[in-house]
Scaffold this motif. Structure first.
Motif, PDB file in Angstrom:
ATOM      1  N   ARG A  12      -3.477  -2.235  -3.052  1.00  0.00           N
ATOM      2  CA  ARG A  12      -3.084  -2.616  -1.688  1.00  0.00           C
ATOM      3  C   ARG A  12      -1.733  -2.032  -1.280  1.00  0.00           C
ATOM      4  N   ALA A  13      -0.945  -1.603  -2.264  1.00  0.00           N
ATOM      5  CA  ALA A  13       0.363  -1.011  -1.961  1.00  0.00           C
ATOM      6  C   ALA A  13       0.716  -0.021  -3.063  1.00  0.00           C
ATOM      7  N   GLN A  21       0.487   9.242   3.661  1.00  0.00           N
ATOM      8  CA  GLN A  21       0.729   7.879   4.122  1.00  0.00           C
ATOM      9  C   GLN A  21      -0.277   7.441   5.178  1.00  0.00           C
ATOM     10  N   VAL A  22      -0.632   8.331   6.106  1.00  0.00           N
ATOM     11  CA  VAL A  22      -1.608   7.980   7.135  1.00  0.00           C
ATOM     12  C   VAL A  22      -2.975   7.721   6.499  1.00  0.00           C
ATOM     13  N   LYS A  67      -2.968   4.444   4.598  1.00  0.00           N
ATOM     14  CA  LYS A  67      -3.043   3.335   5.557  1.00  0.00           C
ATOM     15  C   LYS A  67      -4.478   3.152   6.043  1.00  0.00           C
ATOM     16  N   ASP A 112      -0.728   0.118   1.845  1.00  0.00           N
ATOM     17  CA  ASP A 112       0.640   0.342   2.333  1.00  0.00           C
ATOM     18  C   ASP A 112       1.365   1.263   1.364  1.00  0.00           C
ATOM     19  N   SER A 113       2.326   2.032   1.881  1.00  0.00           N
ATOM     20  CA  SER A 113       3.055   2.946   0.994  1.00  0.00           C
ATOM     21  C   SER A 113       4.502   3.095   1.438  1.00  0.00           C
TER      22      SER A 113
END
Length: 185
Positions: free
Chosen positions: A67-68, A87-88, A91, A96-97
């Motif tokens: 999740r992250a 990152q996109v 997501k 999340d990053s």
């Protein structure tokens, strides 16, 4: 005789209407320029719709969904849109990053994304200058203790063609999906 008179009148009305239109004119004073604009639009469309990239060599150990993640920034892969593309796409997979310099943030992160990339330079169609493009990338997810969770790669086709000039995000999207889910598309 009336049908024959109607045709020239219809053609004259159509010609008059066409001359009042903006944009690409039917009777352009610069037909060569209109041809160049059309070729540029066709090239842009072809670049945007090139064959989709594929993930390869995916290994996923079936752990619980991530999740992250923390992304370890790689200065040896200086493609300016690579990390934002990662990152996109993360997501989009519900992950999340955050980005960290190597060796920092170890206490804050349970899962790390590490990447390597090969960048090649060339002149795209209809362009005058050199541009960097992603030709290969390998991504891996690790726990903070170093345990490998998953890995996946992208390698450009040898034929390249117009796919060479596809955006970094288009190339990396299936790799991120495979990395997170384990499914290659």
């Amino acid at each position: 005789m009336r049908p024959f008179l109607a045709r020239p009148l219809t053609a004259a009305v159509a010609l008059a209407a066409a001359m009042t239109l903006g944009g690409c004119a039917v009777l352009s004073p610069l037909p060569a320029w209109e041809l160049v604009k059309g070729a540029g639009a066709a090239t842009s469309t072809a670049l945007a719709t090139t064959a989709p990239a594929k993930a390869s060599n995916t290994v996923h150990h079936g752990d619980a969904p991530v999740r992250a993640v923390c992304i370890e920034f790689n200065r040896n892969a200086p493609l300016e849109d690579l990390v934002p593309a990662l990152q996109v796409e993360l997501k989009g997979q519900g992950v999340d990053s955050r980005v960290y310099e190597p060796g920092t943030g170890l206490q804050q992160c349970g899962v790390w994304l590490r990447y390597v990339a090969t960048i090649e330079w060339g002149v795209p169609p209809m362009a005058s200058g050199y541009r960097a493009n992603l030709s290969a990338a390998s991504l891996s997810l690790h726990r903070s203790d170093g345990t490998l969770l998953s890995t996946s790669s992208y390698v450009a086709d040898e034929n390249f063609g117009l796919a060479r000039w596809a955006g970094t995000r288009n190339k990396i999207a299936p790799v991120v999906k495979a990395l997170v889910t384990g499914f290659q598309s």
